[in-house]
Design a protein around this motif. Structure first.
Motif, PDB file in Angstrom:
ATOM      1  N   VAL A  68       0.956  -1.078   0.134  1.00 38.13           N
ATOM      2  CA  VAL A  68       0.051  -0.106  -0.132  1.00 38.13           C
ATOM      3  C   VAL A  68       0.855   1.190  -0.042  1.00 38.13           C
ATOM      4  N   PRO A  69       0.831   2.193  -0.982  1.00 42.16           N
ATOM      5  CA  PRO A  69       1.488   3.493  -0.951  1.00 42.16           C
ATOM      6  C   PRO A  69       1.547   3.922   0.434  1.00 42.16           C
ATOM      7  N   ASP A  70       2.454   4.574   0.795  1.00 44.90           N
ATOM      8  CA  ASP A  70       2.785   5.224   2.458  1.00 44.90           C
ATOM      9  C   ASP A  70       1.853   6.262   2.559  1.00 44.90           C
ATOM     10  N   VAL A  71       0.960   5.936   3.351  1.00 42.93           N
ATOM     11  CA  VAL A  71      -0.040   7.078   3.906  1.00 42.93           C
ATOM     12  C   VAL A  71       0.198   7.278   5.309  1.00 42.93           C
ATOM     13  N   SER A  72       0.839   8.584   5.772  1.00 47.07           N
ATOM     14  CA  SER A  72       1.115   8.798   7.093  1.00 47.07           C
ATOM     15  C   SER A  72       1.420   7.551   8.080  1.00 47.07           C
ATOM     16  N   GLY A  73       2.414   6.707   7.625  1.00 53.26           N
ATOM     17  CA  GLY A  73       2.911   5.629   8.448  1.00 53.26           C
ATOM     18  C   GLY A  73       1.890   4.353   8.384  1.00 53.26           C
ATOM     19  N   LEU A  77       0.910   0.800   7.506  1.00 55.89           N
ATOM     20  CA  LEU A  77       1.316  -0.188   6.618  1.00 55.89           C
ATOM     21  C   LEU A  77       0.277  -1.231   5.816  1.00 55.89           C
ATOM     22  N   GLY A  78       0.854  -1.679   5.009  1.00 56.47           N
ATOM     23  CA  GLY A  78      -0.196  -2.799   4.353  1.00 56.47           C
ATOM     24  C   GLY A  78       0.077  -3.457   2.778  1.00 56.47           C
ATOM     25  N   PHE A  79      -0.845  -3.946   2.332  1.00 55.54           N
ATOM     26  CA  PHE A  79      -0.622  -4.673   1.098  1.00 55.54           C
ATOM     27  C   PHE A  79      -1.805  -4.977   0.409  1.00 55.54           C
ATOM     28  N   THR A  80      -1.799  -5.243  -0.834  1.00 49.02           N
ATOM     29  CA  THR A  80      -3.119  -5.429  -1.602  1.00 49.02           C
ATOM     30  C   THR A  80      -2.733  -6.935  -2.411  1.00 49.02           C
ATOM     31  N   VAL A  81      -3.643  -7.732  -2.594  1.00 49.84           N
ATOM     32  CA  VAL A  81      -3.501  -8.942  -3.518  1.00 49.84           C
ATOM     33  C   VAL A  81      -4.628  -8.968  -4.506  1.00 49.84           C
ATOM     34  N   LYS A  82      -4.147  -9.094  -5.777  1.00 52.14           N
ATOM     35  CA  LYS A  82      -5.106  -9.369  -6.762  1.00 52.14           C
ATOM     36  C   LYS A  82      -5.054 -10.598  -7.386  1.00 52.14           C
ATOM     37  N   SER A 142      -9.778 -14.292  -8.345  1.00 49.04           N
ATOM     38  CA  SER A 142     -11.089 -14.464  -7.682  1.00 49.04           C
ATOM     39  C   SER A 142     -11.452 -13.026  -7.183  1.00 49.04           C
ATOM     40  N   GLY A 143     -10.717 -12.057  -7.385  1.00 45.71           N
ATOM     41  CA  GLY A 143     -10.897 -10.639  -6.677  1.00 45.71           C
ATOM     42  C   GLY A 143      -9.504 -10.052  -6.187  1.00 45.71           C
ATOM     43  N   SER A 144     -10.024  -8.819  -5.456  1.00 45.28           N
ATOM     44  CA  SER A 144      -8.717  -8.169  -4.724  1.00 45.28           C
ATOM     45  C   SER A 144      -9.014  -7.943  -3.298  1.00 45.28           C
ATOM     46  N   TYR A 145      -7.908  -8.041  -2.599  1.00 49.89           N
ATOM     47  CA  TYR A 145      -8.079  -7.813  -1.070  1.00 49.89           C
ATOM     48  C   TYR A 145      -6.911  -6.813  -0.440  1.00 49.89           C
ATOM     49  N   GLY A 146      -7.298  -6.184   0.438  1.00 48.84           N
ATOM     50  CA  GLY A 146      -6.238  -5.085   0.870  1.00 48.84           C
ATOM     51  C   GLY A 146      -6.262  -5.433   2.534  1.00 48.84           C
ATOM     52  N   VAL A 147      -5.133  -5.150   3.208  1.00 46.75           N
ATOM     53  CA  VAL A 147      -5.061  -5.161   4.472  1.00 46.75           C
ATOM     54  C   VAL A 147      -4.064  -3.886   4.955  1.00 46.75           C
ATOM     55  N   ALA A 148      -4.648  -3.169   5.883  1.00 42.41           N
ATOM     56  CA  ALA A 148      -3.685  -2.048   6.167  1.00 42.41           C
ATOM     57  C   ALA A 148      -3.787  -1.879   7.801  1.00 42.41           C
ATOM     58  N   PHE A 149      -2.499  -1.580   8.352  1.00 46.87           N
ATOM     59  CA  PHE A 149      -2.631  -1.547   9.781  1.00 46.87           C
ATOM     60  C   PHE A 149      -1.964  -0.084  10.338  1.00 46.87           C
ATOM     61  N   PHE A 194     -11.962   6.913   5.021  1.00 50.01           N
ATOM     62  CA  PHE A 194     -12.228   6.134   6.193  1.00 50.01           C
ATOM     63  C   PHE A 194     -11.210   6.264   7.317  1.00 50.01           C
ATOM     64  N   ALA A 195     -11.410   6.797   8.683  1.00 50.27           N
ATOM     65  CA  ALA A 195     -10.347   7.015   9.616  1.00 50.27           C
ATOM     66  C   ALA A 195     -10.094   5.967  10.233  1.00 50.27           C
ATOM     67  N   LEU A 196      -8.927   5.443   9.952  1.00 53.37           N
ATOM     68  CA  LEU A 196      -8.253   4.035  10.452  1.00 53.37           C
ATOM     69  C   LEU A 196      -7.775   4.566  11.925  1.00 53.37           C
ATOM     70  N   PRO A 197      -8.571   3.958  13.087  1.00 53.08           N
ATOM     71  CA  PRO A 197      -7.902   4.205  14.287  1.00 53.08           C
ATOM     72  C   PRO A 197      -6.623   3.963  14.855  1.00 53.08           C
ATOM     73  N   ALA A 198      -5.990   4.385  15.537  1.00 56.82           N
ATOM     74  CA  ALA A 198      -4.515   4.097  16.005  1.00 56.82           C
ATOM     75  C   ALA A 198      -4.585   2.620  16.423  1.00 56.82           C
ATOM     76  N   GLY A 199      -3.406   1.929  16.138  1.00 51.55           N
ATOM     77  CA  GLY A 199      -3.484   0.779  16.552  1.00 51.55           C
ATOM     78  C   GLY A 199      -4.395  -0.464  15.850  1.00 51.55           C
ATOM     79  N   GLU A 200      -5.208  -0.080  14.944  1.00 44.51           N
ATOM     80  CA  GLU A 200      -6.148  -1.172  14.233  1.00 44.51           C
ATOM     81  C   GLU A 200      -5.768  -1.465  13.063  1.00 44.51           C
ATOM     82  N   ILE A 201      -6.648  -2.561  12.305  1.00 45.93           N
ATOM     83  CA  ILE A 201      -6.382  -3.148  11.193  1.00 45.93           C
ATOM     84  C   ILE A 201      -7.688  -3.110  10.254  1.00 45.93           C
TER      85      ILE A 201
END
Length: 100
Positions: free
Chosen positions: A18-23, A25-30, A33-40, A87-94
């Motif tokens: 995932v492009p660096d957005v204010s620290g 971390l994450g990745f995407t998979v295509k 069957s589709g695409s998926y993304g995880v960010a922390f 989407f506002a991803l809270p601190a420490g959440e995935i």
């Protein structure tokens, strides 16, 4: 989330950071069957991410946690919903998003 990527069993798959957005971390998979993304968000502040509204946002919460994780404490249970454009991803959440 526990994630295992097995390129040999899901080929052809493309995995990208995932492009660096204010620290965040994450990745995407295509794959076929589709695409998926995880960010922390490892920071101590919420970080606003731009999402594609065609995706589904998954925030598992306590309702869907494995029994052995319950000792970590209570969390709000939230079902999968259509992703908002921001989407506002809270601190420490995935965050997990999928598109099929």
């Amino acid at each position: 989330y526990l994630v295992e990527l097995r390129p040999s069993s899901s080929a052809p798959a493309k995995v990208s950071r995932v492009p660096d957005v204010s620290g965040v971390l994450g990745f995407t998979v295509k794959d076929c069957s589709g695409s998926y993304g995880v960010a922390f968000n490892p920071t101590d502040q919420p970080v606003t991410l731009s999402l594609d509204p065609s995706q589904i946002l998954h925030r598992s919460g306590e309702k869907f946690r494995a029994a052995w994780l319950k000792e970590a404490g209570a969390v709000e249970s939230v079902a999968a919903v259509r992703a908002p454009t921001a989407f506002a991803l809270p601190a420490g959440e995935i965050l997990f998003v999928s598109e099929r």
